[in-house]
Design a protein around this motif. Structure first.
Motif, PDB file in Angstrom:
ATOM      1  N   VAL A  58       0.873  -1.175   0.000  1.00 41.73           N
ATOM      2  CA  VAL A  58       0.000   0.000   0.000  1.00 41.73           C
ATOM      3  C   VAL A  58       0.907   1.221   0.000  1.00 41.73           C
ATOM      4  N   ASP A  59       0.866   2.015  -1.083  1.00 44.96           N
ATOM      5  CA  ASP A  59       1.756   3.180  -1.154  1.00 44.96           C
ATOM      6  C   ASP A  59       1.161   4.367  -0.400  1.00 44.96           C
ATOM      7  N   ALA A  60       1.867   5.489  -0.416  1.00 44.67           N
ATOM      8  CA  ALA A  60       1.458   6.659   0.369  1.00 44.67           C
ATOM      9  C   ALA A  60       0.123   7.236  -0.110  1.00 44.67           C
ATOM     10  N   GLN A  61      -0.245   6.981  -1.373  1.00 41.11           N
ATOM     11  CA  GLN A  61      -1.521   7.468  -1.892  1.00 41.11           C
ATOM     12  C   GLN A  61      -2.655   6.472  -1.655  1.00 41.11           C
ATOM     13  N   GLY A  62      -2.361   5.314  -1.048  1.00 42.58           N
ATOM     14  CA  GLY A  62      -3.387   4.329  -0.751  1.00 42.58           C
ATOM     15  C   GLY A  62      -3.675   3.373  -1.888  1.00 42.58           C
ATOM     16  N   ARG A  63      -2.781   3.311  -2.890  1.00 47.56           N
ATOM     17  CA  ARG A  63      -2.963   2.387  -4.010  1.00 47.56           C
ATOM     18  C   ARG A  63      -2.389   1.022  -3.646  1.00 47.56           C
ATOM     19  N   LYS A  73       4.359  -3.220 -10.894  1.00 44.49           N
ATOM     20  CA  LYS A  73       4.503  -1.819 -10.500  1.00 44.49           C
ATOM     21  C   LYS A  73       3.300  -0.978 -10.899  1.00 44.49           C
ATOM     22  N   GLN A  74       2.227  -1.656 -11.320  1.00 49.49           N
ATOM     23  CA  GLN A  74       0.993  -0.956 -11.701  1.00 49.49           C
ATOM     24  C   GLN A  74      -0.036  -1.145 -10.596  1.00 49.49           C
ATOM     25  N   PRO A  75      -0.704  -0.051 -10.162  1.00 54.30           N
ATOM     26  CA  PRO A  75      -1.710  -0.191  -9.104  1.00 54.30           C
ATOM     27  C   PRO A  75      -2.884  -1.056  -9.559  1.00 54.30           C
ATOM     28  N   LEU A  76      -3.454  -1.773  -8.599  1.00 52.24           N
ATOM     29  CA  LEU A  76      -4.554  -2.699  -8.892  1.00 52.24           C
ATOM     30  C   LEU A  76      -5.829  -2.252  -8.196  1.00 52.24           C
ATOM     31  N   LYS A  77      -6.956  -2.594  -8.811  1.00 49.79           N
ATOM     32  CA  LYS A  77      -8.253  -2.344  -8.187  1.00 49.79           C
ATOM     33  C   LYS A  77      -8.507  -3.437  -7.147  1.00 49.79           C
TER      34      LYS A  77
END
Length: 141
Positions: A58-63, A73-77
């Motif tokens: 979970v990155d700093a933006q919540g992705r 390295k691509q955010p997932l739903k």
């Protein structure tokens, strides 16, 4: 008189029983934490094909990101996270499921990620943390 006095042994046994009864619930509640080591290499199955750890980041933006599948390295739903983790757990029950959250992300995003893993069928979820740095003490002359 050749009998052994067992009263002190019974007293000790009862005290130990009480101690274990009090501490047992405390041992089952808590958070499983895996501390990374500096020289550690990524864990793999003996076959070397699939990782033994599924890590939800979970990155700093919540992705959300997973260390499995294409485009790591691509955010997932959330639905994709559940589907991928469920597929891995269906084929490999020995896999460990871990969450690595940024220190600046809101706690609710990490908690939501843990519920996604639980919905995918993860029996337990661990948290990855870094060990705290030792504070430097200044000496007064």
């Amino acid at each position: 008189m050749s009998e052994i006095n067992v009263v002190p042994y019974i007293d000790v046994m009862l005290v130990l029983l009480i101690i274990f009864m009090v501490t047992a619930p405390l041992l089952t509640e808590g958070v499983k934490v895996n501390l990374p080591q500096a020289a550690a290499k990524p864990l793999t199955n003996p076959s070397g094909k699939n990782p033994t750890n599924v890590i939800l980041t979970v990155d700093a933006q919540g992705r959300y990101y997973l260390n499995i599948g294409e485009n790591q390295k691509q955010p997932l739903k959330p639905k994709i996270v559940v589907a991928r983790v469920a597929a891995v757990l269906e084929h490999n029950h020995d896999v460990r499921v871990l969450v690595k959250g940024d220190k600046d992300v809101p706690y609710e995003r990490v908690l939501f990620g843990m519920t996604l893993l639980q919905a995918a069928g993860a029996p337990s979820v661990g948290l990855i943390t870094k060990p705290p740095q030792k504070p430097q003490v200044k000496r007064v002359p």
